[in-house]
Design an enzyme around this catalytic site. Sequence first.
Site, PDB file in Angstrom:
ATOM      1  N   GLN A 294       0.363  -1.068   0.235  1.00 23.35           N
ATOM      2  CA  GLN A 294       0.244   0.198   0.082  1.00 23.35           C
ATOM      3  C   GLN A 294       0.819   1.001  -0.307  1.00 23.35           C
ATOM      4  O   GLN A 294       2.334   1.461   0.200  1.00 23.35           O
ATOM      5  CB  GLN A 294      -1.140   0.364   1.304  1.00 23.35           C
ATOM      6  CG  GLN A 294      -2.334  -1.334   0.817  1.00 23.35           C
ATOM      7  CD  GLN A 294      -2.665  -1.140   2.399  1.00 23.35           C
ATOM      8  OE1 GLN A 294      -3.682  -0.174   2.525  1.00 23.35           O
ATOM      9  NE2 GLN A 294      -3.060  -2.195   2.626  1.00 23.35           N
ATOM     10  N   LYS A 310       2.341   7.357   5.970  1.00 23.63           N
ATOM     11  CA  LYS A 310       1.283   6.694   5.469  1.00 23.63           C
ATOM     12  C   LYS A 310       0.307   7.698   5.711  1.00 23.63           C
ATOM     13  O   LYS A 310       0.035   8.286   7.123  1.00 23.63           O
ATOM     14  CB  LYS A 310       0.606   5.225   6.868  1.00 23.63           C
ATOM     15  CG  LYS A 310       2.045   3.945   7.572  1.00 23.63           C
ATOM     16  CD  LYS A 310       1.558   2.550   7.571  1.00 23.63           C
ATOM     17  CE  LYS A 310       2.926   1.919   6.948  1.00 23.63           C
ATOM     18  NZ  LYS A 310       2.497   0.598   7.966  1.00 23.63           N
ATOM     19  N   GLU A 331      -4.739   0.251   5.667  1.00 31.25           N
ATOM     20  CA  GLU A 331      -3.344   0.504   6.675  1.00 31.25           C
ATOM     21  C   GLU A 331      -4.578   1.346   6.994  1.00 31.25           C
ATOM     22  O   GLU A 331      -4.670   2.489   6.500  1.00 31.25           O
ATOM     23  CB  GLU A 331      -2.064   0.760   5.807  1.00 31.25           C
ATOM     24  CG  GLU A 331      -1.045  -0.786   5.612  1.00 31.25           C
ATOM     25  CD  GLU A 331      -0.209  -0.873   5.958  1.00 31.25           C
ATOM     26  OE1 GLU A 331      -0.299  -0.531   7.559  1.00 31.25           O
ATOM     27  OE2 GLU A 331       0.647  -0.800   4.899  1.00 31.25           O
ATOM     28  N   LEU A 417      14.229   3.854  11.174  1.00 29.57           N
ATOM     29  CA  LEU A 417      15.590   3.427  12.411  1.00 29.57           C
ATOM     30  C   LEU A 417      17.108   3.344  11.294  1.00 29.57           C
ATOM     31  O   LEU A 417      16.626   2.692   9.714  1.00 29.57           O
ATOM     32  CB  LEU A 417      15.061   2.366  12.417  1.00 29.57           C
ATOM     33  CG  LEU A 417      13.482   2.173  13.826  1.00 29.57           C
ATOM     34  CD1 LEU A 417      13.496   0.902  14.245  1.00 29.57           C
ATOM     35  CD2 LEU A 417      14.329   2.922  14.910  1.00 29.57           C
ATOM     36  N   ASP A 483      -1.780  -9.313  11.048  1.00 30.66           N
ATOM     37  CA  ASP A 483      -1.322  -9.154  10.495  1.00 30.66           C
ATOM     38  C   ASP A 483       0.530  -9.052  10.503  1.00 30.66           C
ATOM     39  O   ASP A 483       1.231  -8.704   9.997  1.00 30.66           O
ATOM     40  CB  ASP A 483      -1.492  -7.475   8.870  1.00 30.66           C
ATOM     41  CG  ASP A 483      -0.603  -7.035   8.219  1.00 30.66           C
ATOM     42  OD1 ASP A 483      -0.036  -8.306   7.964  1.00 30.66           O
ATOM     43  OD2 ASP A 483      -0.274  -6.352   8.091  1.00 30.66           O
TER      44      ASP A 483
HETATM   45  N1  LIG Z   1      10.298   2.819  10.713  1.00 30.23           N
HETATM   46  C1  LIG Z   1      11.127   2.274   9.747  1.00 30.23           C
HETATM   47  N2  LIG Z   1      12.435   2.245  10.161  1.00 30.23           N
HETATM   48  C2  LIG Z   1      12.915   1.420   9.535  1.00 30.23           C
HETATM   49  N3  LIG Z   1      12.644   0.017   7.849  1.00 30.23           N
HETATM   50  C3  LIG Z   1      11.510   0.497   8.316  1.00 30.23           C
HETATM   51  C4  LIG Z   1      10.418   1.172   9.127  1.00 30.23           C
HETATM   52  N4  LIG Z   1       9.138   0.964   9.067  1.00 30.23           N
HETATM   53  C5  LIG Z   1       9.287   0.823   8.258  1.00 30.23           C
HETATM   54  N5  LIG Z   1      10.468  -0.708   7.598  1.00 30.23           N
HETATM   55  C6  LIG Z   1      11.013  -1.247   6.479  1.00 30.23           C
HETATM   56  O1  LIG Z   1       9.993  -1.515   5.544  1.00 30.23           O
HETATM   57  C7  LIG Z   1       9.598  -2.346   5.584  1.00 30.23           C
HETATM   58  C8  LIG Z   1       8.307  -2.219   4.965  1.00 30.23           C
HETATM   59  O2  LIG Z   1       7.826  -1.854   5.738  1.00 30.23           O
HETATM   60  P1  LIG Z   1       5.568  -1.902   6.204  1.00 30.23           P
HETATM   61  O3  LIG Z   1       5.822  -3.130   6.532  1.00 30.23           O
HETATM   62  O4  LIG Z   1       5.143  -1.179   6.851  1.00 30.23           O
HETATM   63  O5  LIG Z   1       5.222  -1.754   5.050  1.00 30.23           O
HETATM   64  P2  LIG Z   1       3.874  -2.494   4.047  1.00 30.23           P
HETATM   65  O6  LIG Z   1       4.099  -2.144   2.520  1.00 30.23           O
HETATM   66  O7  LIG Z   1       2.674  -3.034   4.667  1.00 30.23           O
HETATM   67  O8  LIG Z   1       4.976  -3.885   3.722  1.00 30.23           O
HETATM   68  P3  LIG Z   1       3.878  -5.567   3.909  1.00 30.23           P
HETATM   69  O9  LIG Z   1       2.293  -4.940   3.114  1.00 30.23           O
HETATM   70  O10 LIG Z   1       4.597  -6.878   3.335  1.00 30.23           O
HETATM   71  O11 LIG Z   1       3.284  -6.028   4.892  1.00 30.23           O
HETATM   72  C9  LIG Z   1       9.952  -3.071   6.826  1.00 30.23           C
HETATM   73  O12 LIG Z   1       9.596  -4.450   6.888  1.00 30.23           O
HETATM   74  C10 LIG Z   1      11.000  -2.852   7.308  1.00 30.23           C
HETATM   75  O13 LIG Z   1      11.927  -3.327   6.324  1.00 30.23           O
HETATM   76 MN   LIG Z   2       2.497  -4.552   5.940  1.00 35.67          MN
END
Ligand SMILES: Nc1ncnc2c1ncn2[C@@H]1O[C@H](COP(=O)(O)OP(=O)(O)OP(=O)(O)O)[C@@H](O)[C@H]1O
Ligand SMILES: [Mn+2]
Length: 598
Positions: A294, A310, A331, A417, A483
Site C-alpha cells: 500500500q 502512511k 492500513e 531506524l 498482520d
Molecule cells: N520505521 C522503520 N524504520 C526502518 N525500516 C522500516 C521502518 N518501517 C518499515 N521499515 C521497513 O520497511 C518494510 C516494510 O514496511 P511495512 O511493513 O510497514 O510495509 P508494508 O508495505 O506494509 O509491508 P507489507 O505490506 O509487505 O506488510 C519493513 O519490513 C521494514 O524492513
Molecule cells: Mn504491512
Amino acid sequence: MNLKLRRLVLNKIRHLSLARICLLVFLLIFLLTSYIYGLIEINSHQIIFNILPADINENDYVIDHDMVKNNPKIPHEPKKIIAQNKYSLTVDKKIKKLFSRVQKSREEIERVLNEEQRKLVTEQKNTYTSLIYERHEQLKAQLEKELERLKKEEEEKAKNNPNDNNANLNQQNVDEDDDDEEEEDARPNPKTLKLKTSLNSDEMVPRDQFINFLKLEKINRKLKHVKTVRELVDEYRLNDDANELKNIPSIWERYHMKISELQLYNHTKNVNSVLKSMASEPVINCAEKEKGTQIKLILTLNDGTDVLVKPMKVPRDYETPPDHFYFVDFERHHAEIAAFHVDRLLGFHRVPPTVGRVFNMTTELLQKAEPELERTFFISPGGNLCFTGHCSYYCDSTHATCGKPLDRLEGSVQLLLPSKPAVKWETARHPYRRTYTKKRKAEWEVNDQYCEETVFRNTIYHSKLFLDLIDLCVFDFITSNMDRHHFERMVSLGNDSFMIHLDNGRSFGKIFSDEMSILAPLKQCCLIRYSTFKRLEYLYENGFGKMLDESLKFDPLYPILTENHLISVDRRLAIILKEVMKCTDKFSLANVIIDDGY
Ligand SMILES: Nc1ncnc2c1ncn2[C@@H]1O[C@H](COP(=O)(O)OP(=O)(O)OP(=O)(O)O)[C@@H](O)[C@H]1O
Ligand SMILES: [Mn+2]
C-alpha cells in the site's frame, strides 16, 4: 422533385457516415493507445481518465483556502470529541486475586537457578545447539558434494556435445518465493544455506526444560554487555574508507546512537523531542517507499531525518468490513500512531517514534515529490488534491489518497531506524503467521499442541526471544493486529536483540469485538514474562484506556482513537489477564509467569 431531394439527403448521410466512421476509428485508436500507456483505467463499472499535462504547473493545483475557512461544514481542525473518563473501569475480583497470588509467589518466581542447575541447564541447551550446527555442517557438506557431482556431469556432457550451450547451474535457483524465504529450496546453495534452527520432529523439548532455558537468561543478563548503535557506528568508522558515516544527520546523535540491544529508547523524554521535530520540520524531499503493498511515502526533513508516512485512508471509527480478510485490510494512519503509544505504555519501547501530522499536500508533498510520484497527482471532481502513487494494493484512482478537504492531508509519521551499512537487520518468519490465503488454515490454528510440538523445538526460542514473542502477542491482541507475518531485529546489536514492533497499520480494525486467535501463542504456550505481567497489572490498576487517552493527547492529531477503541483496550487487557489465570489452573504459577531478567 421528391426523388431528387431524397437522393440528395441519402448522399449527404452517406458522406456523413464515412466521416463518422473515420472519426470513430480515430477515437478507438486514441483510446487504445491511452489505455496501453495507462492514461485510462477501466474498472468493472467505469472508465477513469488519468490524462495529465506532461509538465505539472504549480498553478494547476491552487487550492481555495478561503473556502475552507468560510465553510463551517468542512472540519479543518479535528474536533476534540473524547469526554474524559467516560469509559468506565470494571474491576474483576478474580483478576485482583491473581495479582495477590502472584505477589505471594514473588520469591519463587524471582528465584534464579542455583549453580548446579545452571551448569546442567547450560549443558542441555548447548547439546541442542551443537546438534543443529552439526546437522547444518553435514547438510552443507552433502550439498557441496552433490553440486560437485552435478558440475562434473555437466562438464562431461559439454565435452561430449561441445555445441550444446548448457544452462548455468546456479541460474536454476533464481525463482524464490518471497513469502517462504525460510522454506527449503529445491536445490539450496551450500554457501547461502540458512541454519535450520528447529530440532527434528521426534526430538521434543519438555516444558520444564524449556522453562529452565528461559530462566537461564536471568543469569546471562547480569553478565551481558548491552550493545548500542553508538558502538556499531564506532566499529564501522574504524574501516569506513568511503567515509560513509562521516557527515550523518543530527538524528543519529539525538536518537539512533542510543538504541540498544534491549529497546529503541529508555525514557519517554528522549523520544518526545524526536516526535516534536518529526511533526514540524519542513519537508525537503518526498519519495515513495519501494515495494509496498500500500502507498507509503518517505520524506526527508530539513534536519536530515528520514521518516515513513502512511496517509489517512479511513476515519477513526472505521472497522474492517466483516467480509474483508486481514490481508486486504486498509492500513490506517491512526493505528500506527496509537500502536506507538500502546507499546510505550506497555513498557516495551519497541515501536519506532510515531506521530501524527497534517500536511499541506501542495507545498509539502507535490512540490517536493520525485517525478514518478508527482505524475500521479490530480484534482478530483470534488476539488481536492489527490495522488495514487504506485503499489500493488489500492494505488488506483478509486482508492486515491485525497486531501480532506482540498490539500489538507493527515498522516502518521514514523522515524526510519538506522540500517545498512552500520546496522544489520534480519527478518524471521513469525511461528504463528497466518496463511494469507482465503482457504487454508495454518497449523497453529488447528493444532492446540503446536507450541510444545513446534515452538519449544525451535532452538532460536531457547532464549530471551521466546518471551519477546509473547510480549508481541500481548501487544498485537490489545491493538487487534492480525498482520504479524514476520518480525525484524537489528541483529548486529546481538543475537537476541529485541523484536522491533514494525508495521502496525492494520491494527485497531476491530472495535466492538476481539480477535481471540491473536492470543494463540499465550494460550497455547501458557508462558509470560514477569515484568510484562507486572506492567499489565499496573495498567489494569490505573486504567489502561484512560492512560492511553492521556498519552494520545500529546499527538497533534488527537483524538487518535475513539471512546470505543479505548474501551476495547481495557476489555482486552482483562481478557489477557484471564487467559494467564486459566494457565495457572493448568500449571503452577511459577511455571507460567517467568522471570528471565528482562
Ligand atoms: N520505521 C522503520 N524504520 C526502518 N525500516 C522500516 C521502518 N518501517 C518499515 N521499515 C521497513 O520497511 C518494510 C516494510 O514496511 P511495512 O511493513 O510497514 O510495509 P508494508 O508495505 O506494509 O509491508 P507489507 O505490506 O509487505 O506488510 C519493513 O519490513 C521494514 O524492513
Ligand atoms: Mn504491512
